[in-house]
Design a protein around this motif. Sequence first.
Motif, PDB file in Angstrom:
ATOM      1  N   ASN A   1      77.419  79.061  29.486  1.00  0.00           N
ATOM      2  CA  ASN A   1      77.155  80.215  30.668  1.00  0.00           C
ATOM      3  C   ASN A   1      78.106  81.328  30.940  1.00  0.00           C
ATOM      4  O   ASN A   1      78.138  82.416  30.971  1.00  0.00           O
ATOM      5  CB  ASN A   1      76.478  79.871  31.815  1.00  0.00           C
TER       6      ASN A   1
ATOM      7  N   GLU B   1      79.025  84.563  28.062  1.00  0.00           N
ATOM      8  CA  GLU B   1      77.825  85.520  27.820  1.00  0.00           C
ATOM      9  C   GLU B   1      78.585  86.574  27.310  1.00  0.00           C
ATOM     10  O   GLU B   1      79.734  87.074  27.653  1.00  0.00           O
ATOM     11  CB  GLU B   1      77.261  85.814  28.846  1.00  0.00           C
ATOM     12  N   ASP B   2      78.022  87.234  26.162  1.00  0.00           N
ATOM     13  CA  ASP B   2      78.659  88.585  25.472  1.00  0.00           C
ATOM     14  C   ASP B   2      78.483  89.780  26.555  1.00  0.00           C
ATOM     15  O   ASP B   2      77.076  89.977  26.828  1.00  0.00           O
ATOM     16  CB  ASP B   2      78.016  88.646  24.124  1.00  0.00           C
ATOM     17  N   SER B   3      79.271  90.170  27.059  1.00  0.00           N
ATOM     18  CA  SER B   3      79.258  91.540  27.926  1.00  0.00           C
ATOM     19  C   SER B   3      79.870  92.900  27.064  1.00  0.00           C
ATOM     20  O   SER B   3      80.528  92.545  26.281  1.00  0.00           O
ATOM     21  CB  SER B   3      79.410  91.430  29.240  1.00  0.00           C
TER      22      SER B   3
ATOM     23  N   GLU C   1      78.582  98.733  32.521  1.00  0.00           N
ATOM     24  CA  GLU C   1      78.719  97.402  32.089  1.00  0.00           C
ATOM     25  C   GLU C   1      77.576  96.929  31.900  1.00  0.00           C
ATOM     26  O   GLU C   1      76.501  97.169  32.539  1.00  0.00           O
ATOM     27  CB  GLU C   1      79.470  96.366  33.326  1.00  0.00           C
TER      28      GLU C   1
ATOM     29  N   GLU D   1      74.898  93.532  29.760  1.00  0.00           N
ATOM     30  CA  GLU D   1      75.066  92.282  28.829  1.00  0.00           C
ATOM     31  C   GLU D   1      74.508  92.368  27.562  1.00  0.00           C
ATOM     32  O   GLU D   1      73.449  93.031  27.375  1.00  0.00           O
ATOM     33  CB  GLU D   1      74.246  91.281  29.889  1.00  0.00           C
TER      34      GLU D   1
ATOM     35  N   GLU E   1      72.156  91.074  24.736  1.00  0.00           N
ATOM     36  CA  GLU E   1      71.028  90.299  24.443  1.00  0.00           C
ATOM     37  C   GLU E   1      70.829  89.872  22.896  1.00  0.00           C
ATOM     38  O   GLU E   1      70.667  88.774  22.931  1.00  0.00           O
ATOM     39  CB  GLU E   1      69.884  91.153  24.976  1.00  0.00           C
TER      40      GLU E   1
ATOM     41  N   VAL F   1      70.909  95.686  24.728  1.00  0.00           N
ATOM     42  CA  VAL F   1      71.546  95.420  26.123  1.00  0.00           C
ATOM     43  C   VAL F   1      70.714  95.074  27.308  1.00  0.00           C
ATOM     44  O   VAL F   1      69.558  95.707  27.180  1.00  0.00           O
ATOM     45  CB  VAL F   1      72.639  96.682  26.386  1.00  0.00           C
ATOM     46  N   LYS F   2      71.339  94.736  28.283  1.00  0.00           N
ATOM     47  CA  LYS F   2      70.374  94.373  29.571  1.00  0.00           C
ATOM     48  C   LYS F   2      71.468  94.872  30.796  1.00  0.00           C
ATOM     49  O   LYS F   2      72.552  94.381  30.814  1.00  0.00           O
ATOM     50  CB  LYS F   2      70.032  92.937  29.617  1.00  0.00           C
TER      51      LYS F   2
ATOM     52  N   THR G   1      72.098  94.926  34.974  1.00  0.00           N
ATOM     53  CA  THR G   1      72.094  94.124  36.116  1.00  0.00           C
ATOM     54  C   THR G   1      70.723  94.122  36.715  1.00  0.00           C
ATOM     55  O   THR G   1      70.236  93.191  37.360  1.00  0.00           O
ATOM     56  CB  THR G   1      73.243  94.194  36.883  1.00  0.00           C
TER      57      THR G   1
ATOM     58  N   LYS H   1      66.178  96.889  29.812  1.00  0.00           N
ATOM     59  CA  LYS H   1      66.759  96.271  28.587  1.00  0.00           C
ATOM     60  C   LYS H   1      66.431  97.660  27.819  1.00  0.00           C
ATOM     61  O   LYS H   1      65.499  98.321  27.908  1.00  0.00           O
ATOM     62  CB  LYS H   1      65.873  95.240  28.045  1.00  0.00           C
TER      63      LYS H   1
ATOM     64  N   THR I   1      82.773  95.421  23.232  1.00  0.00           N
ATOM     65  CA  THR I   1      82.389  94.152  23.693  1.00  0.00           C
ATOM     66  C   THR I   1      83.512  93.128  23.857  1.00  0.00           C
ATOM     67  O   THR I   1      84.453  93.449  23.301  1.00  0.00           O
ATOM     68  CB  THR I   1      81.450  93.497  22.850  1.00  0.00           C
TER      69      THR I   1
END
Length: 85
Positions: A15, A18-20, A49, A51, A53, A63-64, A66, A70, A80
């Motif tokens: 967890n 995670e790729d951000s 910023e 995340e 996906e 991307v997603k 906060t 998406k 990244t």
Amino acid sequence: LTFLVALFILIGHWNREEDSGVVVTADAKVFSAAGKDNIVLFDLHEGAEVEVEDRLPPDWVQVKLTDGKKGWMKTADLATDTAQD
């Protein structure tokens, strides 16, 4: 019991990895699907910023935000923190 403890530690480790990413262009378009012929859902500005996906190499990344939004954007618009080969 030892197995369960090890399993929880391993899940926690996954967890954290995670790729951000961070938007690196002044104005990055986020599309409904991979490809510039799709609908522009929203714009992201430099420093935003996200995340990561999913990826559709070499040009697209899903991307997603906060808030749960998406979409797909050009890979070149994003830096990244996880190297992808």
